[in-house]
Design an enzyme around this catalytic site. Sequence first.
Site, short mmCIF file in Angstrom:
data_model
loop_
_atom_site.label_atom_id
_atom_site.label_comp_id
_atom_site.label_asym_id
_atom_site.label_seq_id
_atom_site.Cartn_x
_atom_site.Cartn_y
_atom_site.Cartn_z
N GLY A 8 14.75 1.92 0.40
CA GLY A 8 14.50 3.37 0.48
C GLY A 8 14.65 3.81 1.93
N GLY A 9 15.60 3.16 2.62
CA GLY A 9 15.74 3.34 4.07
C GLY A 9 16.25 4.70 4.51
N GLY A 11 15.14 7.72 3.42
CA GLY A 11 14.19 8.82 3.23
C GLY A 11 13.53 9.24 4.54
CD GLN A 12 8.63 12.80 6.07
OE1 GLN A 12 8.04 12.53 5.03
NE2 GLN A 12 8.13 13.61 6.98
CG ASP A 34 18.73 5.32 0.22
OD1 ASP A 34 17.66 5.58 0.81
OD2 ASP A 34 19.15 5.99 -0.75
CG ASP A 53 18.70 0.96 -9.09
OD1 ASP A 53 17.49 1.12 -8.82
OD2 ASP A 53 19.19 1.26 -10.21
CE1 TYR A 142 3.77 9.34 -3.75
CE2 TYR A 142 1.82 10.59 -3.11
CZ TYR A 142 2.89 9.78 -2.77
OH TYR A 142 3.09 9.43 -1.46
CE LYS A 146 2.58 6.09 -2.71
NZ LYS A 146 3.61 5.12 -2.34
CB ILE A 172 4.72 11.54 7.45
CG1 ILE A 172 3.84 10.37 6.98
CG2 ILE A 172 5.46 11.15 8.74
CD1 ILE A 172 4.58 9.08 6.70
C1 AKB Z 1 3.06 14.03 -0.69
O1 AKB Z 1 2.72 15.15 -0.29
O2 AKB Z 1 3.26 13.75 -1.87
C2 AKB Z 1 3.19 12.93 0.34
C3 AKB Z 1 1.91 12.19 0.52
C4 AKB Z 1 0.80 12.79 1.25
O3 AKB Z 1 1.81 11.08 0.09
N1 AKB Z 1 3.64 13.48 1.58
#
Ligand code: AKB
Length: 320
Positions: A8-9, A11-12, A34, A53, A142, A146, A172
């Site tokens: 995933g190199g 991305g941000q 990527d 992938d 999400y 995590k 970030i």
């Molecule tokens: C998001 O907003 O989903 C991310 C995070 C804080 O993990 N930037």
Amino acid sequence: MKRILVVGGGGQIGTELVPHLQKIYGYDNVIAADVKPDVVKRLSLTSTAVRLDALDADSYAEIVKKYKIDSIYNLVALLSATGEKNPRLAWKINMGALLNTLNIAGETGCAVFTPSSIGAFGANTPHNKTPQDTIMRPNTMYGVCKVSGELLGDYYNSRFGVDTRSVRFPGIISNGAMPGGGTTDYAVEVFYKAVKEGRYTCEVPADAYMDMIYMPDALKATTQLMEADPLRLIHRNSFNIASMSFTPEQLFRKIKERIPDFSYDYSIDPVKAQIAYSWPDCLDDSCARSEWDWKPVWGMDEMVDDMLKACRRKFANGEF
Ligand code: AKB
């Protein structure tokens, strides 16, 4: 000397982590991967880059073998707001990439860094000075990924001896690649809009406090944790880290102090509002400080000055 794969190199985080790792470990020892061919092309201008992938376990294992990798930074993720649009896809991508990473690491002895997030917390987590070990019942897919990722990281460490480490990243703020699909993205977008158009419409409520971090501190945290003495680590997956916390209104006022003509308003996205209010206001990062000497350098004022400087330079160069 380490041999590192950043998955995933493009991305941000990856866009800035790859050169950061090259500086520490040597250009030839960092491979950027990527899934998108155009991103691989961009990455190949400044690094050894491969198309991967991360859901394809066989190709992933082949690349790890071919480049004699011993450390994997797995940055693959659909972020919080995008994840709510397609929760099943978020689970498939976020957990699929992580499981492949952990399995390959178990077979090859690689160390693994995977970011967790403030998104691992939920509405019933204590919001102020959120402790390292506390209630984790996130309200987004999400966040569910995590928390699951944190548990898997600890499980693969205790069960299979994989050297897994992770931090819970705040939003970030950076000026390399744009973030995409996150709830905290506003804190990056506003700088580009302020410089280019002098105005910004924010989808996150004016009073929603969230932890934020400037990219140089995020990079420092990542490599510092990966270099930390394992004997000092009581935690592994995942550490609270903190450096600044603010609301959209507080950030926009700081920008207006520097660009008096800047104007802004709000058009609230209910999904982002719900997510933002469910996340902590500010984390307690004392475990990171005591277990691996975490200490941020960038405060809010210096970050705002530096972001405006970088965005003005990029705008003058015709980069956006
Ligand atoms: C998001 O907003 O989903 C991310 C995070 C804080 O993990 N930037």
